[in-house]
Design a protein around this motif. Structure first.
Motif, PDB file in Angstrom:
ATOM      1  N   GLY A 195       0.805  -1.552  -0.201  1.00  0.00           N
ATOM      2  CA  GLY A 195      -0.208   0.283  -0.160  1.00  0.00           C
ATOM      3  C   GLY A 195       0.348   1.176  -0.170  1.00  0.00           C
ATOM      4  N   TYR A 209      -6.630   6.214  -2.223  1.00  0.00           N
ATOM      5  CA  TYR A 209      -6.293   5.627  -0.976  1.00  0.00           C
ATOM      6  C   TYR A 209      -7.715   4.628  -1.400  1.00  0.00           C
ATOM      7  N   TRP A 210      -8.594   4.730  -2.660  1.00  0.00           N
ATOM      8  CA  TRP A 210      -9.168   2.542  -2.193  1.00  0.00           C
ATOM      9  C   TRP A 210      -7.991   2.375  -2.969  1.00  0.00           C
ATOM     10  N   ALA A 211      -7.753   3.159  -4.352  1.00  0.00           N
ATOM     11  CA  ALA A 211      -7.002   2.185  -5.391  1.00  0.00           C
ATOM     12  C   ALA A 211      -6.111   1.260  -4.838  1.00  0.00           C
ATOM     13  N   ILE A 231      -5.754   0.667  -1.363  1.00  0.00           N
ATOM     14  CA  ILE A 231      -6.341  -1.068  -0.867  1.00  0.00           C
ATOM     15  C   ILE A 231      -6.359  -2.176  -1.948  1.00  0.00           C
ATOM     16  N   ILE A 232      -6.968  -1.731  -2.977  1.00  0.00           N
ATOM     17  CA  ILE A 232      -6.680  -2.954  -4.214  1.00  0.00           C
ATOM     18  C   ILE A 232      -5.567  -3.145  -4.343  1.00  0.00           C
ATOM     19  N   VAL A 233      -4.697  -2.081  -4.832  1.00  0.00           N
ATOM     20  CA  VAL A 233      -3.192  -2.686  -4.567  1.00  0.00           C
ATOM     21  C   VAL A 233      -3.041  -3.563  -3.640  1.00  0.00           C
ATOM     22  N   MET A 247      -3.825  -5.508  -1.350  1.00  0.00           N
ATOM     23  CA  MET A 247      -4.952  -6.757  -1.375  1.00  0.00           C
ATOM     24  C   MET A 247      -4.006  -7.469  -2.711  1.00  0.00           C
ATOM     25  N   ALA A 248      -4.152  -7.489  -4.248  1.00  0.00           N
ATOM     26  CA  ALA A 248      -3.687  -8.343  -4.907  1.00  0.00           C
ATOM     27  C   ALA A 248      -2.354  -8.895  -4.289  1.00  0.00           C
ATOM     28  N   LEU A 269     -16.651  -5.895   4.886  1.00  0.00           N
ATOM     29  CA  LEU A 269     -15.253  -6.643   4.875  1.00  0.00           C
ATOM     30  C   LEU A 269     -16.045  -8.842   5.403  1.00  0.00           C
ATOM     31  N   ALA A 310      -5.213 -11.657   1.835  1.00  0.00           N
ATOM     32  CA  ALA A 310      -5.653 -10.391   0.757  1.00  0.00           C
ATOM     33  C   ALA A 310      -6.660  -9.305   2.773  1.00  0.00           C
ATOM     34  N   ILE A 320      -5.815  -6.046   4.506  1.00  0.00           N
ATOM     35  CA  ILE A 320      -6.548  -4.496   4.846  1.00  0.00           C
ATOM     36  C   ILE A 320      -6.298  -4.503   6.063  1.00  0.00           C
TER      37      ILE A 320
END
Lengths: 358, 291
Positions: free
Chosen positions: B49, B60-62, B64-66, B68-69, B152, B199, B203
């Motif tokens: 992150g 910020y939302w991206a 989190i996704i990065v 997690m991935a 979640l 993942a 988070i």
């Protein structure tokens, strides 16, 4: 290849199986005894350290390798021994009494840990001992008037019958004597009914119980003996380091002790000693190899944990019996020389059988 | 009022513990393995992150996704490469492998030149904002943690309830061999579970970052999440969250009302009491063995 024909039942539990063992262990002993004459003082302190850790590893091997009780809080027992010794010797109590008190006190703490552990098994037990380790660590840090808390505690050098066993060869011989005694105790314990009860508990608690093994008694006993070993090792450790602080006995330390027995070979007395030697030697080997590595790798602070982790993973993946297992395989190769086949020690692929009902 | 304030900050911290414990439980339920490297996966998520936010400048939302991935991929590969070969071996062996993975992760992260042993702070859009309800002061970080945890948990519950994969995972957690005979791809699911659990850890790492900063040793928080999983019962997903909340609140209250030093030891005292009184945990399944 040597064949031992057993004609009497007593031969199964004889301490020495054949003359070869006397020769090789005698040679090892002789080498260890003359070692101070040949190695540098630094290597000698490392050898003392190996002896000290071998004692803990033997205790932990008895608990984890032979009784099947995983403990993730053994550094705490070491801490109990080390602080008992430190406090008593500072107060003027003789060394021998201090060690005995350290062993006894650690054993009592071990029994206190072992009693609740009767209700839980396997990984829950690991977590329970981990919790105990953390609590003991915290108690030591907070009991400042006794242990010096986070500021630490200075420990005077050993003096025994008016002799100073401070450093160098004399302290090494002291550690060696304790390690030898610990080995003999474990080996003898394992060929006694107690030791067989331990192994029976490891293999199957239910069968052990149905054969008349008192589970509660033997599990607690195993904890007590193992903790007493850690206590003695802790007492020697206190004299070796001469300065105690709670951050020497953390959960990470406990996990490294478990690493020691796993890398050495779970379920073998040899393994405990190999593991102790390996874990002390590895940082030295890394330091020795560093100049040969490219600069960015040699300077990195994370090199040592990375190598530790990699070794641990590789050992579990490829040599589940640890260093001792590797040694057995090598010996089998030479014993059977032209007839060794590749698949001889191959593990079978298996799906997880449920551990939850054990 | 003081009390409620403490409970709320304890809840936020407890959600983090709960999320880590959720990772433990997911993996334990499916593969009967305790993953001692869950804290390190959290740390990897935090750093992923950080990389996304500072170097790539993502929102910020991206981030989190990065995170997690990346972490899910590492969890997946971890299962695929080092855990699958020892499938079916003793529990101790598998635990040691995860401990080894944790060591390696910690070592490798400190080896990366820019990161080293420094602490880093993750830029978050809501830093320092507070909400006031009557006399209560709640920081935005805490609210975000609680909200994300709730969402979640909902998603995971839905996964296990309504999707084919989730139901297959439940079957696998009941009896691996039987599931295998019924044509459930146990191996693939096991990798998938590791990915999901990683993942979730990522988070937790991202959420924890505003509270404690990101550094190579942040994974040791994983040790504190064991009590959470044990209190919940190690086999129950809601139990993990409840256990986490209990640990968080106990820790928060102990830190304020009891002597110094009790804060760190309190969760472990609770877990010992739990193991002695009710070894199966609050929501643990009761199993009896027929001989």
């Amino acid at each position: 290849m040597r064949f031992i024909f057993k004609t009497r039942y007593e031969q199964d539990i004889e301490l020495v199986q054949h003359g070869g063992q006397v020769f090789w262990y005698g040679l090892l002993m002789a080498l260890l005894l003359v070692a101070p004459a040949f190695v540098s003082p630094y290597v000698l302190t490392q050898l003392s350290q190996v002896c000290i850790y071998a004692i803990v590893a033997l205790g932990l091997m008895l608990l984890a390798g032979f009784t099947g009780q995983l403990s993730l809080g053994h550094a705490a027992f070491m801490a109990v021994g080390a602080y008992t010794q430190g406090v008593l010797v500072t107060a003027g109590v003789p060394f021998v009494v201090g060690v005995a008190a350290a062993a006894l006190f650690a054993a009592v703490v071990g029994i206190i840990v072992g009693l609740p552990a009767l209700r839980v098994k396997g990984l829950y037990l690991g977590i329970a001992t981990l919790a105990f380790g953390t609590i003991i660590e915290e108690i030591i840090a907070r009991a400042e008037h006794v242990t010096g808390g986070n500021a630490g505690l200075m420990v005077p050098p050993v003096s025994l019958f008016g002799w100073r066993f401070a450093d160098g060869p004399s302290f090494y011989y002291l550690c060696l004597a304790f390690a030898l005694a610990a080995t003999l105790i474990v080996v003898n314990l394992l060929r006694s009914p107690t030791g067989r009860a331990f192994v029976a508990i490891r293999d199957s608690e239910i069968s052990a119980q149905s054969m008349g093994v008192n589970l509660a008694f033997y599990k607690t006993l195993s904890f007590a003996i193992s903790a007493a070993f850690a206590g003695v090792a802790g007492a020697l450790y206190a004299h070796n380091i001469r300065f105690l602080s709670p951050d020497q006995f953390t959960v990470v330390q406990s996990i490294e002790l478990v690493m020691m027995v796993v890398i050495g070979g779970l379920g073998s007395v040899h393994g405990a000693i190999y593991g102790a030697a390996f874990l002390i030697a590895l940082p030295q080997v890394i330091n020795a190899v560093k100049p040969l590595l490219p600069a960015f790798l040699a300077e990195a602070t994370g090199l040592q944990p990375t190598v530790f982790g990699a070794v641990l993973i590789l050992v579990v993946l490829f040599e589940p019996l640890g260093i001792y297992g590797a040694w057995l395989k090598t010996r089998a190769y030479f014993d059977l020389f032209p007839f060794y086949r590749k698949g001889m020690f191959r593990r079978q692929k298996a799906f997880q059988k449920s551990d939850r009902l054990k | 009022m003081q009390f409620i304030q403490l409970v709320i900050s304890g809840l936020a911290q407890g959600c983090i513990y709960g999320l880590i414990a959720l990772g433990f439980v997911l993996i334990y339920k499916a593969t009967e393995t305790v993953n001692f490297a869950q804290g390190e996966l959290l740390m990897i998520g935090g750093f992923a992150g950080l990389f996304a936010a500072t170097t790539l400048g993502m929102p910020y939302w991206a981030v989190i996704i990065v995170a997690m991935a990346v972490t899910a991929l590492i969890g997946f590969l971890n299962e695929r490469i080092i855990l699958r070969p020892i499938l079916g071996q003793s529990a101790v062996a598998i635990v040691m492998v995860t401990i080894g993975f944790g060591y390696m992760a910690r070592g490798l992260v400190t080896m990366i030149p820019v990161i080293g042993t420094d602490t880093h702070s993750l830029p978050v859009p809501f830093r320092g904002e507070v909400f006031r309800f009557g006399g209560l002061v709640i920081s935005a970080e805490h609210l975000v943690i609680i909200a994300v945890t709730v969402v979640l948990c909902g998603l995971l519950a839905a996964l296990f309830r309504y999707t084919k994969i989730g139901i297959a995972m439940q079957a696998m957690s009941q009896n691996q061999l039987a599931a295998y005979y019924m044509g459930i791809p146990v191996k693939r699911l096991s990798s998938l579970i590791w990915a999901i659990s990683a993942a979730v850890a990522a988070i937790a790492g991202i959420l924890l970052a505003p509270l404690t900063f990101i550094h190579a040793n942040m994974g040791f928080i994983g040790i504190k999440a064991f009590p959470a999983a044990v209190i919940g019962g190690f086999t129950s997903l809601p139990g993990a969250i409840v256990g986490g909340l209990i640990i968080g609140i106990v820790e928060s209250l102990a830190g304020f009302y009891l002597m110094e030093g009790f804060k760190d030891a309190a969760p472990f005292m609770v877990v010992l009491a739990m193991l002695v009184l009710k070894p199966n945990g609050l929501f643990g399944e009761r199993l009896a063995k027929k001989v």
